[in-house]
Scaffold this active site. Structure first.
Site, PDB file in Angstrom:
ATOM      1  N   HIS A 115       0.744 -11.726   2.056  1.00 14.57           N
ATOM      2  CA  HIS A 115      -0.356 -10.968   1.444  1.00 14.57           C
ATOM      3  C   HIS A 115      -1.142 -11.801   0.417  1.00 14.57           C
ATOM      4  CE1 HIS A 115      -1.478  -6.549   0.294  1.00 14.57           C
ATOM      5  NE2 HIS A 115      -2.521  -7.337   0.189  1.00 14.57           N
ATOM      6  N   TYR A 143       0.828  -1.214   0.000  1.00 16.17           N
ATOM      7  CA  TYR A 143       0.000   0.000   0.000  1.00 16.17           C
ATOM      8  C   TYR A 143       0.865   1.269   0.000  1.00 16.17           C
ATOM      9  CZ  TYR A 143      -3.626  -3.272   1.710  1.00 16.17           C
ATOM     10  OH  TYR A 143      -4.475  -4.327   1.889  1.00 16.17           O
TER      11      TYR A 143
HETATM   12  N1  LIG Z   1      -5.490  -8.739   1.818  1.00 16.61           N
HETATM   13  C1  LIG Z   1      -5.859  -8.202   0.665  1.00 16.61           C
HETATM   14  O1  LIG Z   1      -5.533  -8.704  -0.424  1.00 16.61           O
HETATM   15  C2  LIG Z   1      -6.699  -6.966   0.684  1.00 16.61           C
HETATM   16  C3  LIG Z   1      -7.339  -6.536  -0.490  1.00 16.61           C
HETATM   17  C4  LIG Z   1      -8.128  -5.383  -0.434  1.00 16.61           C
HETATM   18  C5  LIG Z   1      -8.265  -4.712   0.762  1.00 16.61           C
HETATM   19  N2  LIG Z   1      -7.603  -5.125   1.899  1.00 16.61           N
HETATM   20  C6  LIG Z   1      -7.716  -4.412   3.191  1.00 16.61           C
HETATM   21  O2  LIG Z   1      -9.089  -4.332   3.520  1.00 16.61           O
HETATM   22  C7  LIG Z   1      -9.456  -2.969   3.676  1.00 16.61           C
HETATM   23  C8  LIG Z   1     -10.899  -2.758   3.282  1.00 16.61           C
HETATM   24  O3  LIG Z   1     -11.110  -3.111   1.933  1.00 16.61           O
HETATM   25  P1  LIG Z   1     -11.482  -2.030   0.830  1.00 16.61           P
HETATM   26  O4  LIG Z   1     -10.793  -0.750   1.180  1.00 16.61           O
HETATM   27  O5  LIG Z   1     -11.196  -2.637  -0.486  1.00 16.61           O
HETATM   28  O6  LIG Z   1     -13.052  -1.910   0.907  1.00 16.61           O
HETATM   29  P2  LIG Z   1     -14.123  -1.409   1.978  1.00 16.61           P
HETATM   30  O7  LIG Z   1     -13.514  -1.056   3.273  1.00 16.61           O
HETATM   31  O8  LIG Z   1     -15.190  -2.431   1.974  1.00 16.61           O
HETATM   32  O9  LIG Z   1     -14.694  -0.090   1.283  1.00 16.61           O
HETATM   33  C9  LIG Z   1     -13.941   1.078   1.252  1.00 16.61           C
HETATM   34  C10 LIG Z   1     -14.714   2.110   0.458  1.00 16.61           C
HETATM   35  O10 LIG Z   1     -15.988   2.304   1.039  1.00 16.61           O
HETATM   36  C11 LIG Z   1     -16.170   3.668   1.446  1.00 16.61           C
HETATM   37  N3  LIG Z   1     -16.821   3.632   2.760  1.00 16.61           N
HETATM   38  C12 LIG Z   1     -16.341   3.045   3.880  1.00 16.61           C
HETATM   39  N4  LIG Z   1     -17.235   3.151   4.873  1.00 16.61           N
HETATM   40  C13 LIG Z   1     -18.294   3.822   4.374  1.00 16.61           C
HETATM   41  C14 LIG Z   1     -19.539   4.229   4.928  1.00 16.61           C
HETATM   42  N5  LIG Z   1     -19.856   3.953   6.199  1.00 16.61           N
HETATM   43  N6  LIG Z   1     -20.404   4.920   4.117  1.00 16.61           N
HETATM   44  C15 LIG Z   1     -20.086   5.185   2.831  1.00 16.61           C
HETATM   45  N7  LIG Z   1     -18.925   4.824   2.252  1.00 16.61           N
HETATM   46  C16 LIG Z   1     -18.037   4.135   3.029  1.00 16.61           C
HETATM   47  C17 LIG Z   1     -14.790   4.263   1.499  1.00 16.61           C
HETATM   48  O11 LIG Z   1     -14.811   5.626   1.146  1.00 16.61           O
HETATM   49  P3  LIG Z   1     -14.339   6.807   2.162  1.00 16.61           P
HETATM   50  O12 LIG Z   1     -12.904   6.576   2.481  1.00 16.61           O
HETATM   51  O13 LIG Z   1     -14.577   8.052   1.367  1.00 16.61           O
HETATM   52  O14 LIG Z   1     -15.235   6.717   3.380  1.00 16.61           O
HETATM   53  C18 LIG Z   1     -14.042   3.462   0.441  1.00 16.61           C
HETATM   54  O15 LIG Z   1     -14.262   4.010  -0.832  1.00 16.61           O
HETATM   55  C19 LIG Z   1      -8.440  -2.233   2.791  1.00 16.61           C
HETATM   56  O16 LIG Z   1      -8.388  -0.847   3.062  1.00 16.61           O
HETATM   57  C20 LIG Z   1      -7.192  -2.985   3.137  1.00 16.61           C
HETATM   58  O17 LIG Z   1      -6.674  -2.568   4.389  1.00 16.61           O
HETATM   59  C21 LIG Z   1      -6.837  -6.258   1.858  1.00 16.61           C
END
Ligand SMILES: NC(=O)c1ccc[n+]([C@@H]2O[C@H](COP(=O)([O-])OP(=O)(O)OC[C@H]3O[C@@H](n4cnc5c(N)ncnc54)[C@H](OP(=O)(O)O)[C@@H]3O)[C@@H](O)[C@H]2O)c1
Length: 276
Positions: free
Chosen positions: A108, A50
């Site tokens: 990862h 990241y």
């Molecule tokens: N291990 C892996 O391969 C892997 C892959 C992907 C992700 N991850 C980890 O998992 C975390 C979460 O996954 P993700 O970031 O893909 O998806 P997520 O957390 O499901 O969704 C994030 C998105 O949703 C929005 N959001 C979050 N809460 C909200 C709410 N209450 N109301 C409206 N919009 C909301 C955020 O925008 P705003 O910021 O504008 O609120 C952002 O655009 C990542 O950040 C990372 O740390 C790991």
């Protein structure tokens, strides 16, 4: 904000909700991490991939929350797989985060074409035995890939961070993980990319419980013992995403959400997809 916790198979205790940080860079990353910790979050999920470990570490220090009260979770990138490489990569991550140990360190992605997953896992176990990392885990591992780690070392990961939401329930994989004491942690737990938050069943439950569709998706996970790491750069949404523990779904609600599962084929396939 009081976030419940869960005990892993090594006795280490983690919160059921942590802050995801994918896509957060520089000053917004510092602000998001510091703000989340000040409002009560106690776990931060990052990764060398990241490119934000420095700003996450800065946010940790700026929050004023004692280091030992926070679970810092980061990940080994595919390009750093291998025994010596993984040892060095963990030390590099800790240096960028400016911490003297890492609480949870995950492989990862398995990246099968590299053929280095088992050597990497042995490195993580060595780091855990030496106390440099508190917990060794993995991310995006299938049942077969988890089994191969166990077959080669006799030790299961404490945690597997997987793509998981009502849209991708991962039921069979999670059953296998439960049988073997591997905690499930959900990435992309809001399921918004799968369009799940507009589903009539989710909207109906949001109205029924006076919650947002995002909270319905996150509650689905935590009610089943799956921890979540939703990412938000917005202070109000961070608080919303941890406010999941004053309501509970009834069996019929869970049945309705189960119908949204698109099945294993809709999830990213770690036998084929690789990130390094
Ligand atoms: N291990 C892996 O391969 C892997 C892959 C992907 C992700 N991850 C980890 O998992 C975390 C979460 O996954 P993700 O970031 O893909 O998806 P997520 O957390 O499901 O969704 C994030 C998105 O949703 C929005 N959001 C979050 N809460 C909200 C709410 N209450 N109301 C409206 N919009 C909301 C955020 O925008 P705003 O910021 O504008 O609120 C952002 O655009 C990542 O950040 C990372 O740390 C790991």
């Amino acid at each position: 904000m009081d976030i419940p916790s869960v005990k892993l198979n090594n006795g280490y205790v983690i919160p059921m909700v942590g802050l995801g940080t994918s896509g957060l860079l520089g000053r917004p990353s510092v602000t998001a991490v510091a703000g989340a910790l000040r409002s009560g979050y106690r776990m931060i999920d990052t990764a060398s991939r990241y490119s934000n470990e420095r700003s996450v570490g800065m946010g940790l220090r700026q929050s004023g929350v004692p280091r030992d009260d926070v679970v810092v979770q980061t990940k080994l990138g595919g390009g750093d797989q291998g025994f010596d490489e993984a040892i060095n990569a963990a030390q590099d991550s800790a240096r960028r985060l400016a911490v003297d140990h890492i609480d949870i360190y995950l492989i990862h992605w398995p990246c099968p074409s590299l053929g280095r997953t088992v050597e990497s896992w042995k490195a993580l176990l060595t780091l855990a035995d030496e106390g440099f990392i508190r917990t060794a885990g993995v991310s995006n591992f299938t049942q077969r890939q988890l089994q191969s780690l166990y077959d080669e070392t006799g030790r299961w990961p404490a945690l597997n961070q997987i793509q998981c939401s009502p849209a991708l329930a991962r039921t069979e994989l999670r059953e296998f993980m439960t049988e073997n004491g591997i905690h499930a942690q959900a990435w992309h737990p809001t399921g918004r990319k799968e369009g799940m938050l507009g589903e009539p069943a989710v909207i109906r439950l949001a109205r029924k419980y006076g919650k947002s569709p995002t909270q319905i998706a996150l509650r689905w996970a935590v009610q089943q013992g799956i921890s979540v790491v939703p990412k938000s750069s917005h202070a109000g949404r961070q608080i919303e995403n941890a406010d999941l523990f004053d309501f509970a779904f009834e069996p019929d609600d869970l049945t309705a959400l189960a119908e949204l599962d698109r099945g294993e084929k809709a999830a990213r396939d770690s036998e084929v997809e690789e990130e390094f």
